[in-house]
Scaffold this motif. Structure first.
Motif, PDB file in Angstrom:
ATOM      1  N   ILE A 183       0.830  -1.207   0.000  1.00  0.00           N
ATOM      2  CA  ILE A 183       0.000   0.000   0.000  1.00  0.00           C
ATOM      3  C   ILE A 183       0.863   1.256   0.000  1.00  0.00           C
ATOM      4  N   SER A 184       2.008   1.200   0.684  1.00  0.00           N
ATOM      5  CA  SER A 184       2.889   2.370   0.757  1.00  0.00           C
ATOM      6  C   SER A 184       3.476   2.727  -0.598  1.00  0.00           C
ATOM      7  N   LEU A 185       3.410   1.787  -1.553  1.00  0.00           N
ATOM      8  CA  LEU A 185       3.956   2.035  -2.886  1.00  0.00           C
ATOM      9  C   LEU A 185       2.884   2.508  -3.871  1.00  0.00           C
ATOM     10  N   MET A 186       1.643   2.603  -3.391  1.00  0.00           N
ATOM     11  CA  MET A 186       0.555   3.042  -4.266  1.00  0.00           C
ATOM     12  C   MET A 186      -0.185   4.250  -3.693  1.00  0.00           C
ATOM     13  N   PRO A 187       0.520   5.215  -3.103  1.00  0.00           N
ATOM     14  CA  PRO A 187      -0.192   6.362  -2.526  1.00  0.00           C
ATOM     15  C   PRO A 187      -0.924   7.197  -3.568  1.00  0.00           C
ATOM     16  N   ILE A 188      -0.380   7.259  -4.788  1.00  0.00           N
ATOM     17  CA  ILE A 188      -1.019   8.040  -5.851  1.00  0.00           C
ATOM     18  C   ILE A 188      -2.357   7.413  -6.226  1.00  0.00           C
ATOM     19  N   LEU A 189      -2.320   6.117  -6.507  1.00  0.00           N
ATOM     20  CA  LEU A 189      -3.534   5.413  -6.924  1.00  0.00           C
ATOM     21  C   LEU A 189      -4.591   5.431  -5.823  1.00  0.00           C
ATOM     22  N   ILE A 190      -4.196   5.115  -4.600  1.00  0.00           N
ATOM     23  CA  ILE A 190      -5.150   5.068  -3.491  1.00  0.00           C
ATOM     24  C   ILE A 190      -5.671   6.470  -3.185  1.00  0.00           C
ATOM     25  N   GLY A 191      -4.795   7.468  -3.237  1.00  0.00           N
ATOM     26  CA  GLY A 191      -5.222   8.846  -3.017  1.00  0.00           C
ATOM     27  C   GLY A 191      -6.262   9.279  -4.028  1.00  0.00           C
ATOM     28  N   ILE A 192      -6.047   8.930  -5.295  1.00  0.00           N
ATOM     29  CA  ILE A 192      -6.998   9.285  -6.349  1.00  0.00           C
ATOM     30  C   ILE A 192      -8.329   8.565  -6.134  1.00  0.00           C
ATOM     31  N   TYR A 196     -11.645  10.483  -5.339  1.00  0.00           N
ATOM     32  CA  TYR A 196     -12.752  10.323  -6.291  1.00  0.00           C
ATOM     33  C   TYR A 196     -14.036   9.964  -5.553  1.00  0.00           C
ATOM     34  N   ALA A 197     -13.922   9.045  -4.590  1.00  0.00           N
ATOM     35  CA  ALA A 197     -15.102   8.644  -3.812  1.00  0.00           C
ATOM     36  C   ALA A 197     -15.663   9.835  -3.032  1.00  0.00           C
ATOM     37  N   TYR A 198     -14.786  10.640  -2.453  1.00  0.00           N
ATOM     38  CA  TYR A 198     -15.227  11.828  -1.718  1.00  0.00           C
ATOM     39  C   TYR A 198     -15.885  12.825  -2.676  1.00  0.00           C
ATOM     40  N   SER A 199     -15.289  12.996  -3.856  1.00  0.00           N
ATOM     41  CA  SER A 199     -15.852  13.911  -4.850  1.00  0.00           C
ATOM     42  C   SER A 199     -17.245  13.471  -5.285  1.00  0.00           C
ATOM     43  N   ALA A 200     -17.433  12.143  -5.395  1.00  0.00           N
ATOM     44  CA  ALA A 200     -18.749  11.611  -5.739  1.00  0.00           C
ATOM     45  C   ALA A 200     -19.756  11.918  -4.628  1.00  0.00           C
ATOM     46  N   ALA A 201     -19.297  11.798  -3.392  1.00  0.00           N
ATOM     47  CA  ALA A 201     -20.177  12.030  -2.248  1.00  0.00           C
ATOM     48  C   ALA A 201     -20.635  13.490  -2.160  1.00  0.00           C
TER      49      ALA A 201
END
Length: 429
Positions: A183-192, A196-201
């Motif tokens: 997970i520490s190697l995918m901060p960009i993907l997880i952050g997006i 995105y989920a927050y933006s949808a909300a």
């Protein structure tokens, strides 16, 4: 050092192969699609060409180097400037000339060795140029994070959108700092994804394009002479080509650190000339079809270090999955709907990290700023690069900003007295 679970030439079992390759591909996914989103290129083409470029690189390096090639952040500003001056075709042609520089560099290294390159690009030049790359993009990141376009073509502050940027940024920071696994190697993907989920909300996403997209969709290619016309000018070359100073240095660093992890000397075998040529050919093929310039990825090295899976077959599998995903129309359409605020939030972290990595290079190499020579070179590079200085020879020929800073940095290092031979310490990267 702990032994490898799968060494470079080991072939995993089918189920393991699929899962490991998917994991590797997703670790590169966020950064690879972010660059085209920022410069107006197709994320699908960026994903497609990252897979193709990776396979080309592996072929050129004789199946010995487990490296993945993704979109290069160093070219964001040059592509933007080239596009504004001559259209997106100019940026693609400029990238093709960058690949020529890679090929010529590879040829010279093959014939004469690589020490001359390290003398030409010491840390006092490369470090400040990397800082310029990050800081020159800071205004873009902040603007995307907190502003929305208005009807009159301007922009206006939006706290709602800025909140989405802050959620994205916070998620990426938490993943990077508080997780020690993949997970520490995918901060960009997880952050997006979280942004995105927050933006949808909060209701700031328009899903229309997803409904219009088909499940299978051929990426939007940009072919020279068909989709765009172009003119090669000196200004175009000086916008794009000098950035190779940084990306070649980055490439060498990645090869040294990767070799240290997998216990091989990639500078000697298959040779730095082969890996640089593979990198350059990847950029050439990418630019021929409308993709961004390519570079070896630090995320790739991180995944290898954590999983201890060095298999070249896993990298090839990740490249194949990237190619297949680029034809997944619904996914590519979903990427198109990512709000600018989310991209801005993740960019604040990414561009800052780029600038900080240049600072780290200066610290790791123990650059003494008590020496007037070092102080002068770094100061001139920083102000010229960030300030956007320009030398205009005619209406069609000028050198500006980051490119001018890189060129002047190299010249100052060669001209000013007191030069001490010092190679970049890439082992600490």
């Amino acid at each position: 050092m702990t032994e490898a679970i799968l060494d470079v030439q080991d072939k995993p079992k089918t189920a393991q192969w699929i899962s490991l390759s998917l994991q590797h591909m997703f670790a590169m996914f966020g950064a690879t699609i972010l660059v085209p989103k920022l410069v107006g290129l197709s994320p699908a083409i960026a994903l497609l060409t990252s897979g193709i470029a990776t396979i080309i690189f592996i072929l050129i390096t004789q199946f010995k180097v487990p490296a993945y090639l993704g979109s290069s952040f160093a070219f964001i500003v040059p592509i933007t400037i080239a596009t504004e001056t001559g259209g997106i075709g100019s940026a693609m042609i400029g990238a093709m000339f960058v690949s020529v520089v890679y090929a010529l560099t590879a040829l010279l290294i093959w014939k004469t060795g690589y020490r001359w390159l390290m003398d030409l690009l010491p840390p006092i030049v490369v470090g400040p140029v990397i800082i310029v790359i990050g800081l020159a993009l800071s205004g873009t990141a902040v603007g995307m994070a907190m502003n929305i376009p208005t009807a009159d073509g301007g922009s206006a502050y939006s706290m709602l959108h800025f909140s989405a940027a802050l959620v994205t940024l916070a998620t990426a920071i938490i993943c990077n700092l508080y997780f020690k696994n993949i997970i520490s190697l995918m901060p960009i993907l997880i952050g997006i994804i979280v942004g995105y989920a927050y933006s949808a909300a909060i209701g700031i996403i328009d899903y229309t394009v997803i409904g219009q997209a088909s499940w299978f969709q051929v990426p939007d290619f940009l072919l020279p002479g068909i989709d765009y016309s172009f003119t090669v000018t000196p200004t175009l070359l000086f916008i794009m080509v000098p950035i190779a100073i940084v990306t070649i240095s980055e490439h060498i660093g990645h090869q040294l650190v990767l070799g240290k992890i997998v216990k091989r000397n990639y500078i000697k075998d298959p040779g730095l000339h082969r890996s640089i040529l593979g990198d350059g050919l990847g950029t050439l093929v990418s630019s021929l079809v409308g993709g961004p310039p390519k570079t070896t990825y630090g995320e790739n090295i991180g995944v290898l270090a954590i999983t201890r899976v060095y298999s070249i077959y896993v990298i090839i599998g990740a490249a194949v999955f990237a190619i297949l995903f680029s034809f997944f129309g619904k996914l590519m359409a979903a990427i198109e709907t990512i709000p600018a605020a989310v991209l801005g939030g993740i960019s604040i972290l990414l561009f800052g990290i780029i600038a900080s990595s240049g600072l780290r290079m200066l610290v790791d190499n123990k650059i003494d700023f008590g020496e007037k020579r070092n102080l002068v070179i770094s100061s001139v590079i920083l102000v010229i690069g960030i300030g956007g200085a320009k030398i205009e020879f005619s209406e069609t020929f000028s050198i500006e900003g980051m490119a001018l800073a890189a060129i002047i940095g190299v010249l100052l290092n060669l001209i000013l007295p007191g030069r001490v031979k010092q190679e970049i310490d890439f082992e600490s990267e």
